[in-house]
Design an enzyme around this catalytic site. Structure first.
Site, short mmCIF file in Angstrom:
data_model
loop_
_atom_site.label_atom_id
_atom_site.label_comp_id
_atom_site.label_asym_id
_atom_site.label_seq_id
_atom_site.Cartn_x
_atom_site.Cartn_y
_atom_site.Cartn_z
CB SER A 14 -0.96 0.04 1.32
OG SER A 14 -0.06 -0.08 2.50
CG HIS A 22 -0.13 3.52 5.30
ND1 HIS A 22 -0.97 2.92 6.01
CD2 HIS A 22 0.01 2.68 4.09
CE1 HIS A 22 -1.27 1.93 5.41
NE2 HIS A 22 -0.68 1.71 4.28
CG ASP A 61 -1.69 4.88 8.92
OD1 ASP A 61 -0.46 4.86 9.06
OD2 ASP A 61 -2.46 4.35 8.37
#
Lengths: 239, 239
Positions: free
Chosen positions: A11, A191, A188
């Site tokens: 991600s 990320h 977070d």
């Protein structure tokens, strides 16, 4: 045709074209010389990455501009999920991570012998951030990732790069050199913020430059405005 | 292989992968379904664009994933430089702009009959901004671009789209509907702020959606994390 740089990862790669993202910054940096191609797969670990290698990087026969300039391989953040916590299904044991990374590098080297492969370690983890922004139900009160575990995967990633004689960005170490990295670089706990993205971007272009891949060396696609004679603009297009 | 969307245009395209840029936003939006390919050439007008078409879009025989999904064609801001001011060498008469745009569309339609072509008009011009941020020496005290001239090129662009039966984003009109568009949407009277970029991004995805090109319809590249069974993750990769 322009050469390509593939960004292969999880991600942190998939979202790298968001505002201030490191992938978009690379595309902007190389806007007239390289196509930056996004191959980010949110949630993926190296076990799954190995399974999809031949789909992500199909052996194209001719026509597609030849070997890419470079491929960034940026996995480990999901492998490093702890095996006894809420994201255990993404966990990959350290030894298998080591083996899988070598498989990915070997695949790419075989497919494209002249392509520069660049490993990127997982970032450090802000455990407080991981508890504040859970991705799934987590009644345990324990973060599913720890900085210590991420560090072990980062060290393995760096060791694989050394073994395979390719460069690595040790993001885990580099990012922790920044003041207040926990909140300044991570949104977070995992990320990247714009600061975190900037670190990745700077590290990647530095490593690429070390390998001879920089704006000064790469050919520019079509005449730059500064190379067009205002008194005879079409001359630049006659070649 | 993933389908592609090419972004073909001048500096407003070339810099579209900067922070909050409309190109990066498109790449982020389509991060698992489309490769967004940057073909922006700062300073170019349609006269120069026509000269380089076969280099920008070479007829690749096989291998390169077939016809692209779409091409955005975003020229006119340089054509609309006034012929008697400091950027006159970029000026292209309105009638020739009309003709050149048609040539670009015809080339693309011939090359890729199934590809969606999307024209984008030049943005409006904030003349005050153009005087505050000159690109070249401009002792005349007169802006090299005016909003009225940009509007004439925008109208022609919309007319070409209608004639060629393809969609157009009328950015010149759309942007002027925003309060304080001169400073809110334009950074130097011509190039886009993050607000301006957002307008282009929203308009482009709306037009693409109107033509059937949206996230809901386009295939996703490899299983999404939400489609992976935590109890048997590898099942998703056996197909």
């Amino acid at each position: 045709m322009r050469p390509k740089i593939y960004l292969f990862g999880d991600s942190i790669t998939e979202e790298s074209f968001g505002d201030g993202g490191w992938g978009a910054s690379l595309a902007n940096h190389f806007s007239r010389s390289v196509d930056v191609v996004l191959r980010g797969y949110s949630g993926y670990n190296t076990r799954w990455a190995v399974k999809v290698l031949d789909k992500v990087f199909p052996a194209v026969e001719g026509g597609d501009g030849g070997d890419p300039l470079a491929v960034t391989v940026f996995f480990g953040a999901n492998d490093a999920c702890l095996p006894d916590r809420c994201s255990a299904f993404q966990h990959v044991p350290l030894e298998e991570y080591n083996h899988n990374l070598i498989s990915i590098v070997s695949f790419l080297k075989k497919q494209w012998p002249r392509t520069q492969i660049l490993l990127i370690t997982p970032p450090p983890i802000d455990e407080d951030g991981r508890l504040r922004y859970p991705y799934t139900e987590n009644p345990s009160g324990q973060p599913e990732r720890t900085n210590e575990a991420a560090g072990a995967y980062a060290k393995t990633c760096v060791a694989v790069a050394r073994e395979c004689e390719i460069p690595a960005v040790d993001l885990w170490t580099k990012m922790q050199q920044f003041p207040d990295w926990e909140k300044a670089c991570l949104r977070d706990g995992l990320h990247l913020t714009q600061n975190g993205n900037k670190i990745v971007f700077e590290e990647v272009i530095t490593k690429l430059r070390d390998e001879g891949l920089s704006l000064e060396i790469l050919p520019v696609d079509l005449p730059l405005l500064t190379d067009i004679d205002p008194n005879d603009p079409l001359k630049a297009f006659q070649k």
